[in-house]
Design a protein around this motif. Structure first.
Motif, PDB file in Angstrom:
ATOM      1  N   LEU A 216       0.777  -1.387   0.111  1.00 27.02           N
ATOM      2  CA  LEU A 216       0.009  -0.412  -0.208  1.00 27.02           C
ATOM      3  C   LEU A 216       0.683   1.540   0.454  1.00 27.02           C
ATOM      4  N   LYS A 217       0.507   2.420  -0.653  1.00 26.36           N
ATOM      5  CA  LYS A 217       1.046   3.613  -1.159  1.00 26.36           C
ATOM      6  C   LYS A 217      -0.078   4.826  -1.033  1.00 26.36           C
ATOM      7  N   ASP A 218       0.154   5.449  -0.027  1.00 25.28           N
ATOM      8  CA  ASP A 218      -1.031   6.662   0.270  1.00 25.28           C
ATOM      9  C   ASP A 218      -2.213   6.512   0.590  1.00 25.28           C
ATOM     10  N   GLY A 219      -2.617   5.010   0.813  1.00 26.21           N
ATOM     11  CA  GLY A 219      -4.024   4.509   0.965  1.00 26.21           C
ATOM     12  C   GLY A 219      -3.964   3.505  -0.197  1.00 26.21           C
ATOM     13  N   ARG A 220      -3.668   3.673  -1.115  1.00 24.76           N
ATOM     14  CA  ARG A 220      -4.140   2.536  -1.794  1.00 24.76           C
ATOM     15  C   ARG A 220      -3.105   1.438  -2.787  1.00 24.76           C
ATOM     16  N   ILE A 221      -3.515   0.297  -2.826  1.00 25.28           N
ATOM     17  CA  ILE A 221      -2.748  -0.567  -3.209  1.00 25.28           C
ATOM     18  C   ILE A 221      -1.846  -0.254  -4.779  1.00 25.28           C
ATOM     19  N   VAL A 222      -0.838  -0.775  -4.348  1.00 25.35           N
ATOM     20  CA  VAL A 222       0.444  -0.200  -5.376  1.00 25.35           C
ATOM     21  C   VAL A 222       0.760  -1.281  -6.412  1.00 25.35           C
ATOM     22  N   HIS A 223       0.821  -2.785  -5.509  1.00 24.06           N
ATOM     23  CA  HIS A 223       1.517  -3.346  -5.856  1.00 24.06           C
ATOM     24  C   HIS A 223       1.370  -4.889  -5.274  1.00 24.06           C
ATOM     25  N   THR A 224       1.762  -6.256  -5.621  1.00 21.53           N
ATOM     26  CA  THR A 224       1.403  -7.393  -5.035  1.00 21.53           C
ATOM     27  C   THR A 224       2.259  -8.604  -5.731  1.00 21.53           C
ATOM     28  N   LEU A 225       3.218  -9.203  -4.164  1.00 26.64           N
ATOM     29  CA  LEU A 225       3.958 -10.170  -5.027  1.00 26.64           C
ATOM     30  C   LEU A 225       3.433 -11.837  -4.340  1.00 26.64           C
ATOM     31  N   THR A 226       3.257 -12.194  -5.524  1.00 26.95           N
ATOM     32  CA  THR A 226       2.912 -13.623  -4.603  1.00 26.95           C
ATOM     33  C   THR A 226       3.599 -15.449  -4.743  1.00 26.95           C
ATOM     34  N   ASN A 227       3.271 -15.790  -3.898  1.00 24.53           N
ATOM     35  CA  ASN A 227       4.355 -16.486  -3.363  1.00 24.53           C
ATOM     36  C   ASN A 227       4.622 -17.619  -4.901  1.00 24.53           C
ATOM     37  N   GLY A 228       5.342 -18.073  -5.275  1.00 19.66           N
ATOM     38  CA  GLY A 228       6.268 -19.497  -5.796  1.00 19.66           C
ATOM     39  C   GLY A 228       5.489 -20.301  -4.442  1.00 19.66           C
ATOM     40  N   ALA A 229       6.368 -21.654  -5.485  1.00 17.46           N
ATOM     41  CA  ALA A 229       6.447 -22.878  -4.716  1.00 17.46           C
ATOM     42  C   ALA A 229       7.476 -22.342  -3.586  1.00 17.46           C
ATOM     43  N   GLY A 230       8.403 -22.018  -3.732  1.00 18.64           N
ATOM     44  CA  GLY A 230       9.435 -21.910  -2.411  1.00 18.64           C
ATOM     45  C   GLY A 230       9.600 -20.231  -1.686  1.00 18.64           C
ATOM     46  N   GLY A 231       8.056 -20.115  -1.426  1.00 16.87           N
ATOM     47  CA  GLY A 231       8.398 -18.958  -0.729  1.00 16.87           C
ATOM     48  C   GLY A 231       8.642 -17.041  -1.867  1.00 16.87           C
ATOM     49  N   ILE A 232       8.276 -15.794  -1.053  1.00 16.91           N
ATOM     50  CA  ILE A 232       8.161 -15.057  -1.419  1.00 16.91           C
ATOM     51  C   ILE A 232       9.913 -14.559  -0.965  1.00 16.91           C
ATOM     52  N   PRO A 233      10.767 -14.265  -2.367  1.00 19.19           N
ATOM     53  CA  PRO A 233      12.252 -13.394  -1.924  1.00 19.19           C
ATOM     54  C   PRO A 233      11.972 -12.227  -0.481  1.00 19.19           C
ATOM     55  N   VAL A 234      13.184 -12.799   0.629  1.00 16.50           N
ATOM     56  CA  VAL A 234      12.716 -10.891   1.071  1.00 16.50           C
ATOM     57  C   VAL A 234      13.603 -10.045   0.401  1.00 16.50           C
ATOM     58  N   ALA A 235      14.680 -10.629  -0.374  1.00 17.66           N
ATOM     59  CA  ALA A 235      15.358  -9.028  -1.667  1.00 17.66           C
ATOM     60  C   ALA A 235      14.151  -8.043  -2.021  1.00 17.66           C
ATOM     61  N   GLU A 236      13.530  -9.228  -2.915  1.00 21.81           N
ATOM     62  CA  GLU A 236      12.240  -8.874  -3.682  1.00 21.81           C
ATOM     63  C   GLU A 236      10.819  -7.925  -3.587  1.00 21.81           C
TER      64      GLU A 236
END
Lengths: 246, 865
Positions: A216-236
């Motif tokens: 979220l930024k300024d009250g709006r959803i601005v981006h979404t990351l979805t999990n692959g099989a091994g989880g979402i990388p922290v770096a991303e």
């Protein structure tokens, strides 16, 4: 069908003469069994979204549906009952009652629902065992560490087999070792109990445990990351956050 | 409900300190209510018991309309005995006397109902054969006296005290010379032996008549009537009316209890006062309870928010707080009953010398227990209601906030309502004339208006007052003192509560002591201005008027005046408001010419030229009336009042209203000539003597003693000693109120401890922050003490203002209710005590919370939530 859905949610606060929009026309849905993290810089509206999803606060406009039920159409008593039976909460500061022991704290929603604790005693013990506190059932909060207190809070959130569990910075007050343990616990509980969890956090590592991360930024959803099989990388996650904070 | 009760119980046991504090408030409140009620009841019971003993199984009494001047004729006895339905008609003749051996050392002593019990010896003439069938004579040894023999029976305890045995002679003062009666029996300490505190003897009627020159006279005839009549009140009443008609004028038929009621009325004002202050104590207790529950709600805001978040409904939250209050009220009220009983014992013992009671509580009526319980439970629940409602308003979001909510800002509506209430209180007190029936309620209503009104204005005054207290705090406690003082503005709600509880406690002290002081000053003024003289000469039996000449011959005696007081009856219909049948009036005969040489009379306002008033009195058939009689019966200068005299009903011109405190102020002052001519009485109860300033009072007293004590059986008392004895009596009466005041202060102190502890719990994080910035433990301590100083100063100021107001209300109420003409008089001592409590006691109360704050671990405090 999503278990929880927000439709055109807007929340505006007045601060003196100025009007501040905390959430701006947000649409958001969570599927059953999903573990979703909400992230964003300070003031992005993530806590406000969580409060509205749990029926703790009221929107300026828009609606939240829990299993298709529009929750803001309910009376205060009905909404209270809905929270009691369908929603579990996990707070940053645990919010355990200092006067009750671990088992009683876990059983609190049962008690509030008018049921005697002993009827759910086995379930409470199972939950405490699940969160690794099978040997601490009689301990009062001040006899438990921060991580242990949060485990009790997690067990409490699941005691009524809610449709959804909302967690507000559940690891915000814990050291990294306890945090990892709690997050693993959340993920495993989610899977073992088939629970749905929405967690607000500002910690990329915590968010990496989720199936999906919504930014979220300024009250709006601005981006979404979805999990692959091994989880979402922290770096991303860090990368998205860095861009958002710029 | 199960969850609610469970949570309430747990919360109470988890916060033992606060629970105990609140419990103590309830216990003290209930204790005060129970104790005052039981004390009042015990005093009245004892009073009626004395009369029950005196009347025994008599169902009706024949008494003279005017006992002193028109006693019953003995012929009436036979007439009464012949009336159908009368089983026994037993005569009584009472003589007030003294053992001859004590006449010299005897001093008059007063209680709240007149002359103290046991101050005189009551010799009662009875029919020794008939009387035991009406009254119980529990002889432990010996026998009843024989008719017409110079024999007497006395209580065994009295005989012990005087070292007398059966066969000894009891020498009593009598009309002409001391009489010697042989003691033939001793009575156990029960029944008639308890009359007049045991200073009583029973002798044959004829003997008492002979000794006191009252042949053919009776004071009372006790009638034992048939059972059929006594078991049916309506029939007995009808019978009483018939009897009155049959026996004709000059006598009254009364129920035995009526005599007790007469004395009971004398105590009514005092008892009202006790009730009045027990209400204030409840008020202080209610504040403490409200305070404690408000704080528990503030302290647990986050907790309650969480409970709301996880599904506790608003109703359940309210129920939870009320359940805690309910549990506490039950326990507190039960303990309060025990404490109240103990307190009642203390109060009753304190009253032993003031009212006719034995110092023991006989029984506690269930109604009083239920009433006290109801007040304890009711006040607690009502006091907890607002906090419970506040708790129910807490939103689930509170659980997520980093900081707890505090009783910060208060709506201006509060202080506006406060000012309105103060105005209403003022209207009730000063602007509206209330009928007597509702005057007590009006008084209580104005009290509530003042307390609540003043409390609600605290929020308005805090900012202003803090501006004054801060420099003082800075001076005493340095910069941290200024920080502490500023904290007062932060939790306005809590500051309001603390200032209010202190205010109510101090109000009790100031109003009680100011009222007492005003009373005492008035009495002192009256003694100084009205009684005059330096010395009183009294005797148990009336002295001859000619004795004045002999006394005047003593060197140093510059003037002397005689005084005689008799009972008097007002003619029916003479007074605008008809006196209740039991109202007792007195006629005090004075000799205007010599009276003015010795003393003076204090006239009420607007009574014209004093010389003219005195002149009119001297002309005869004129009286001065006390202001209380004038107010009560709407008598004014120039009106007339008709009195029953030996020569029939006679109008008396009211020459003036005077300020007076004698004989419950039901007093008419008239000329000696009228006493002789119209009331056919003579003799002197006391001589007031003025002493030449060049002589010492003690020297003249000694000279009079040497010359006349043995021959005239007189007792002497200096005006100073008399004044001191009266003031001592008043001090004793007011001591009870001091006890209640002290309890108020304790409750107020508990409130301060509660507030400061809560302030610290709420600000642990902030205090930790200050410590991390370098504030030392000592500085933290000083900061908290400075906050207490500010609270104390504000509570003190409010207490002083409202206390003065309430003192005035109490004085106005007293004037309205009993017709006195009291004015508020300033005395510094209650104010000094209040300042000491406001500063000293509050600082002491703050030490424990301050130390708690100073001991906080920085890291714990910072992460504390």
């Amino acid at each position: 069908m999503p278990v929880l859905a927000a439709q055109s949610l807007t929340k505006t606060y007045r601060m003196g003469e100025v009007s501040v929009t905390a959430l701006d026309d947000v649409d958001f849905a969570v599927e059953r069994g999903e573990f979703v993290a909400i992230m964003g810089p300070s003031g992005s509206g993530k806590s406000t979204l969580l409060h509205l999803l749990g029926g703790l606060d009221f929107p300026t406009s828009g609606e939240v549906f829990l299993n298709d039920l529009p929750i803001f159409k309910l009376s205060d008593d009905e909404l209270t009952e809905l929270r009691r039976r369908k929603v579990g909460f996990i707070f940053q500061f645990y919010n355990l009652l200092p006067t009750l022991n671990a088992a009683e704290n876990v059983g609190l929603p049962v008690l509030i629902d008018g049921q005697p604790l002993r009827r759910e005693r086995a379930r409470i013990d199972d939950l405490l065992t699940l969160v690794g506190l099978g040997d601490r059932v009689d301990h009062k909060p001040d006899q438990l560490s921060g991580g242990q207190q949060q485990r009790v809070a997690i067990a409490r959130a699941f005691v009524n087999q809610p449709e959804i569990v909302l967690a507000d910075e559940p690891t915000g007050n814990l050291d990294s070792r306890s945090s990892t343990a709690i997050l693993e616990l959340l993920r495993s509980t989610c899977r073992e109990l088939g629970a749905t969890i929405v967690m607000v956090t500002h910690d990329p590592r915590a968010a990496s445990f989720a199936d999906r991360v919504v930014f979220l930024k300024d009250g709006r959803i601005v981006h979404t990351l979805t999990n692959g099989a091994g989880g979402i990388p922290v770096a991303e996650i860090v990368d998205v956050m860095t861009r958002l904070e710029l | 409900m199960f969850a609610v009760a469970f949570l309430a119980r747990r919360n109470l046991s988890a916060h033992r300190g606060r629970t105990l504090l609140t419990l103590l408030g309830i216990v003290l409140g209930v204790a005060v209510v129970l104790a005052t009620q039981v004390t009042n009841q015990t005093t009245l019971d004892s009073l009626y018991e004395v009369f029950d003993r005196a009347t025994g199984q008599a169902s009706l009494l024949i008494v003279p309309v005017n006992k002193e001047r028109q006693p019953l004729n003995q012929e009436l006895l036979a007439k009464a005995a012949r009336v159908k339905g009368v089983e026994i008609a037993a005569p009584i003749l009472q003589a007030r006397t003294l053992p001859a051996s004590e006449a010299g050392s005897w001093q008059i002593a007063f209680s709240m109902t007149g002359v103290a019990a046991g101050n005189f010896f009551d010799l009662t003439g009875i029919d020794p054969e008939l009387d035991p069938q009406v009254r119980v004579y529990p002889l432990t040894s010996g026998r009843m006296p024989r008719p017409a023999k110079y024999e007497v029976i006395v209580p065994a305890s009295y005989a012990d005290k005087k070292n007398l045995r059966i066969g000894d002679k009891l020498e009593l003062l009598a009309k002409d010379q001391p009489a010697r009666l042989e003691i033939v029996g001793l009575l156990a300490d029960e029944g008639v032996a308890m009359i007049n505190d045991g200073a009583v003897g029973f002798a044959p009627l004829q003997v008492v008549q002979d000794l006191f020159d009252r042949a053919g006279e009776l004071d009372e005839i006790s009638l034992k009537v048939s059972r059929q009549l006594t078991e049916n009140p309506a029939m007995l009443e009808a019978y009483k009316q018939q009897l009155a008609t049959r026996l004709g004028e000059g006598v009254r038929i009364v129920y035995p209890a009526a005599r007790g009621q007469l004395v009971g009325q004398m105590l009514a004002t005092y008892q009202l006062g006790l009730t009045f202050f027990s209400i204030i104590a409840i008020f202080v207790g209610a504040f403490l309870i409200y305070n404690a529950f408000s704080m528990t709600v503030v302290e647990r805001t986050r907790e309650i928010g969480m409970l709301r978040a996880i599904g506790l409904s608003r109703r359940q939250v309210m129920q939870m707080v009320l359940a805690e209050a309910g549990l506490l009220s039950l326990a507190g009220s039960a303990l309060g009953l025990g404490a109240g009983y103990w307190l009642a014992q203390v109060l009753v013992r304190m009253l032993v010398n003031l009212t006719p009671n034995s110092g023991n509580i006989h029984d506690v009526p269930p109604a009083i227990i239920l009433q006290s319980l109801a007040i304890g439970i009711g006040v607690t629940l009502v006091a907890a209601l607002i906090p419970a409602m506040q708790a129910a308003r807490i939103t689930p979001l509170e659980a997520l906030r980093a900081r707890s909510r505090s009783l910060g800002r208060l709506s201006p509506l509060y202080w506006i309502a406060g000012l309105v209430l103060l105005f209403i209180g003022w209207l009730i007190t000063y602007r509206i004339v209330w009928p007597m029936e509702v005057i007590y309620f009006a008084g209580y209503a104005s009290l509530v208006c003042y307390f609540l009104g003043a409390t609600l204005t605290v929020s308005l005054a805090v900012n202003l007052l803090e501006g004054f207290t801060r420099p003082l705090s800075r001076r005493i406690y340095g910069n941290e003192g200024a920080i502490g003082s500023a904290n007062i503005r932060r939790a306005l709600g809590r500051t309001t509560l603390t200032v209010a509880s202190l205010m109510v406690a101090l109000t009790m002290i100031i109003s009680i002591q100011s009222l007492a002081f005003s009373f005492k000053s008035d009495v002192q003024d009256w003694i100084d201005n009205s009684l005059g003289g330096d010395l009183y000469v009294r005797a148990a039996l009336p002295m001859r008027e000619s004795f004045a000449k002999q006394l005047l011959s003593v060197p140093g005696v510059s003037a002397i005046t005689p005084i005689r007081v008799i009972d008097v009856q007002v003619a029916q219909g003479s007074l605008a408001a008809d006196p209740e049948s039991n109202d007792q009036f007195f006629f005090q005969a004075i000799d205007p010419a010599s009276f003015l040489q010795v003393g003076n009379m204090k006239f009420a306002a607007n009574q014209g030229d004093p010389a003219q008033n005195w002149k009119r009195l001297t002309q005869g058939q004129a009286v001065f009336v006390s202001s209380s009689v004038a107010d009560r019966y709407n008598l004014r200068q120039g009106d007339t009042v008709t009195l029953l005299t030996r020569r029939g009903e006679k109008p008396f011109y009211i020459a003036a209203e005077v300020v007076d405190f004698t004989g419950q102020s039901q007093m008419f002052y008239g000329a000696y000539a009228d006493l002789r001519n119209l009331f056919n009485a003579q003799g002197v109860d006391r001589f007031a003597i003025a002493i030449d300033p060049t002589f010492s009072v003690e020297g003249v007293m000694q000279e009079i003693k040497d010359r006349f004590q043995k021959s005239h059986n007189i007792s002497l008392q200096s005006t100073v000693a008399f004044r001191n004895s009266i003031l001592d009596l008043m001090n004793q009466s007011f001591r009870l109120f001091d006890v209640l005041g002290l309890i108020g202060v304790i409750i107020g102190g508990l409130g301060v401890i509660n507030t400061l502890t809560m302030n610290i719990i709420e600000r642990q994080r902030e205090i930790g922050g200050l410590r991390s910035l370098g504030m030392t433990r000592r500085q933290v301590l000083k900061m908290v003490l400075a906050e207490a100083l500010g609270l104390g100063l504000m509570g003190g100021l409010y207490g002083i203002l409202v206390g003065t107001m309430i003192a005035n209300v109490a004085i106005i109420g007293t004037n309205m209710m009993i017709g006195y003409d009291l004015v508020y008089r300033f005395t510094s001592s209650p104010y000094l005590i209040s300042v000491l409590i406001a500063l000293g006691a509050v600082q002491l109360a703050a030490i424990s919370p301050a130390r708690r704050a100073a001991r906080l671990n920085i890291v714990d405090a910072i992460k504390h939530e």
